[in-house]
Design a protein around this motif. Structure first.
Motif, short mmCIF file in Angstrom:
data_model
loop_
_atom_site.label_atom_id
_atom_site.label_comp_id
_atom_site.label_asym_id
_atom_site.label_seq_id
_atom_site.Cartn_x
_atom_site.Cartn_y
_atom_site.Cartn_z
N TYR A 12 8.94 -2.48 2.18
CA TYR A 12 9.66 -3.69 1.77
C TYR A 12 8.71 -4.68 1.12
CZ TYR A 12 13.34 -1.91 4.80
OH TYR A 12 14.29 -1.13 5.37
N LYS A 13 9.27 -5.57 0.33
CA LYS A 13 8.52 -6.67 -0.26
C LYS A 13 8.77 -7.91 0.60
CE LYS A 13 7.22 -4.32 -3.82
NZ LYS A 13 6.03 -3.56 -3.60
N TYR A 14 7.74 -8.66 0.85
CA TYR A 14 7.83 -9.85 1.69
C TYR A 14 7.37 -11.06 0.89
CZ TYR A 14 8.03 -6.37 5.40
OH TYR A 14 8.39 -5.31 6.18
N ASP A 38 9.63 -12.44 7.85
CA ASP A 38 9.77 -12.38 6.40
C ASP A 38 8.49 -12.75 5.64
OD1 ASP A 38 12.54 -11.69 6.50
OD2 ASP A 38 12.97 -13.77 7.02
N ASP A 39 7.44 -13.13 6.36
CA ASP A 39 6.21 -13.61 5.74
C ASP A 39 5.13 -12.52 5.76
OD1 ASP A 39 4.01 -15.01 4.80
OD2 ASP A 39 3.84 -16.29 6.57
N LEU A 40 4.69 -12.12 4.59
CA LEU A 40 3.68 -11.07 4.47
C LEU A 40 2.46 -11.36 5.32
CD1 LEU A 40 2.79 -8.45 2.92
CD2 LEU A 40 1.68 -10.00 1.30
N TYR A 41 2.07 -12.65 5.40
CA TYR A 41 0.86 -13.02 6.13
C TYR A 41 1.04 -12.91 7.64
CZ TYR A 41 -0.36 -14.75 1.51
OH TYR A 41 -0.61 -14.86 0.17
N ASP A 42 2.25 -12.83 8.13
CA ASP A 42 2.52 -12.56 9.55
C ASP A 42 2.78 -11.07 9.77
OD1 ASP A 42 2.20 -14.64 11.33
OD2 ASP A 42 4.33 -15.07 11.56
N VAL A 43 3.45 -10.45 8.82
CA VAL A 43 3.86 -9.05 8.95
C VAL A 43 2.65 -8.10 9.00
CG1 VAL A 43 5.06 -7.16 7.77
CG2 VAL A 43 6.14 -9.41 7.95
N ALA A 69 11.24 -4.16 12.87
CA ALA A 69 10.83 -5.57 12.92
C ALA A 69 11.72 -6.44 12.05
CB ALA A 69 9.38 -5.72 12.50
N GLY A 70 12.23 -5.89 10.97
CA GLY A 70 13.02 -6.69 10.05
C GLY A 70 14.51 -6.67 10.30
N ASP A 71 15.05 -5.52 10.68
CA ASP A 71 16.50 -5.38 10.77
C ASP A 71 17.02 -5.14 12.18
OD1 ASP A 71 16.55 -5.56 7.97
OD2 ASP A 71 16.37 -3.39 7.73
N THR A 72 16.34 -4.33 12.94
CA THR A 72 16.86 -3.88 14.23
C THR A 72 16.48 -4.80 15.38
OG1 THR A 72 16.62 -1.62 13.42
CG2 THR A 72 16.97 -1.88 15.77
N MET A 73 15.33 -5.42 15.30
CA MET A 73 14.84 -6.25 16.39
C MET A 73 15.80 -7.41 16.66
SD MET A 73 11.07 -7.96 16.75
CE MET A 73 11.24 -8.98 15.30
N LYS A 78 11.25 -13.85 19.55
CA LYS A 78 10.72 -14.87 18.65
C LYS A 78 9.19 -14.91 18.57
CE LYS A 78 14.68 -17.25 18.02
NZ LYS A 78 15.38 -17.02 16.82
N THR A 79 8.51 -14.69 19.69
CA THR A 79 7.06 -14.87 19.68
C THR A 79 6.36 -13.60 19.21
OG1 THR A 79 6.64 -14.13 21.95
CG2 THR A 79 7.22 -16.47 21.64
N ARG A 80 5.14 -13.77 18.75
CA ARG A 80 4.36 -12.62 18.29
C ARG A 80 4.15 -11.62 19.42
NH1 ARG A 80 -0.21 -16.15 15.15
NH2 ARG A 80 1.05 -16.73 13.35
N GLU A 81 3.90 -12.13 20.62
CA GLU A 81 3.69 -11.25 21.77
C GLU A 81 4.94 -10.42 22.07
OE1 GLU A 81 2.62 -11.78 26.48
OE2 GLU A 81 1.81 -13.21 25.05
N GLU A 82 6.11 -11.04 21.99
CA GLU A 82 7.37 -10.32 22.22
C GLU A 82 7.60 -9.27 21.14
OE1 GLU A 82 10.04 -13.83 24.33
OE2 GLU A 82 9.96 -13.74 22.15
N VAL A 83 7.30 -9.62 19.90
CA VAL A 83 7.46 -8.68 18.78
C VAL A 83 6.54 -7.48 18.99
CG1 VAL A 83 7.15 -8.35 16.29
CG2 VAL A 83 8.20 -10.45 17.15
N TYR A 84 5.30 -7.74 19.31
CA TYR A 84 4.32 -6.68 19.54
C TYR A 84 4.80 -5.74 20.66
CZ TYR A 84 -0.08 -4.45 20.88
OH TYR A 84 -1.05 -3.54 21.20
N ASP A 85 5.19 -6.32 21.78
CA ASP A 85 5.66 -5.49 22.91
C ASP A 85 6.88 -4.66 22.52
OD1 ASP A 85 3.65 -6.37 24.61
OD2 ASP A 85 4.90 -7.90 25.57
N PHE A 86 7.82 -5.28 21.82
CA PHE A 86 9.03 -4.57 21.39
C PHE A 86 8.67 -3.38 20.50
CE2 PHE A 86 12.27 -3.95 18.07
CZ PHE A 86 13.39 -3.67 18.85
N LEU A 87 7.86 -3.61 19.49
CA LEU A 87 7.52 -2.54 18.54
C LEU A 87 6.71 -1.42 19.20
CD1 LEU A 87 6.67 -4.67 15.39
CD2 LEU A 87 8.76 -3.35 15.83
#
Length: 99
Positions: A12-14, A38-43, A69-73, A78-87
């Motif tokens: 994807y493009k961000y 949606d931000d490349l610098y976070d993704v 991370a983009g569609d299913t989550m 919301k937090t980076r830690e939660e995203v990391y654990d989820f993925l």
């Protein structure tokens, strides 16, 4: 050796949020900062950390992480830690190794 992801590696493009580009990015847990999916610098830092945790260099895994991370989550993650654990947990289970 740690994986390094370039924008051209992504499916994807961000957008590039230049206002927050210089702020600290995800380097590991704990990290209660809000994740911008949606931000490349976070993704990129997030995907690099997850790919390293999964010990994977597979482009298919990377693209699946992007989808998750983009569609299913769920939006309540919301937090980076939660995203990391989820993925790590979801893709780890998919790969048969649950982390």
């Amino acid at each position: 050796m740690a994986i390094e992801i370039k924008p051209s590696d992504l499916y994807y493009k961000y957008r590039r949020n230049k206002e927050t580009r210089g702020e600290p990015k995800f380097t590991g847990k704990p990290d209660a900062n809000t994740y911008d999916r949606d931000d490349l610098y976070d993704v990129i830092p997030m995907l690099e950390a997850v790919m390293n945790a999964l010990d994977s260099r597979d482009a298919n895994v990377l693209h699946r992480l992007e989808e998750l991370a983009g569609d299913t989550m769920p939006q309540f993650i919301k937090t980076r830690e939660e995203v990391y654990d989820f993925l790590v947990n979801i893709v780890g289970d998919m790969l048969g190794g649950g982390r």
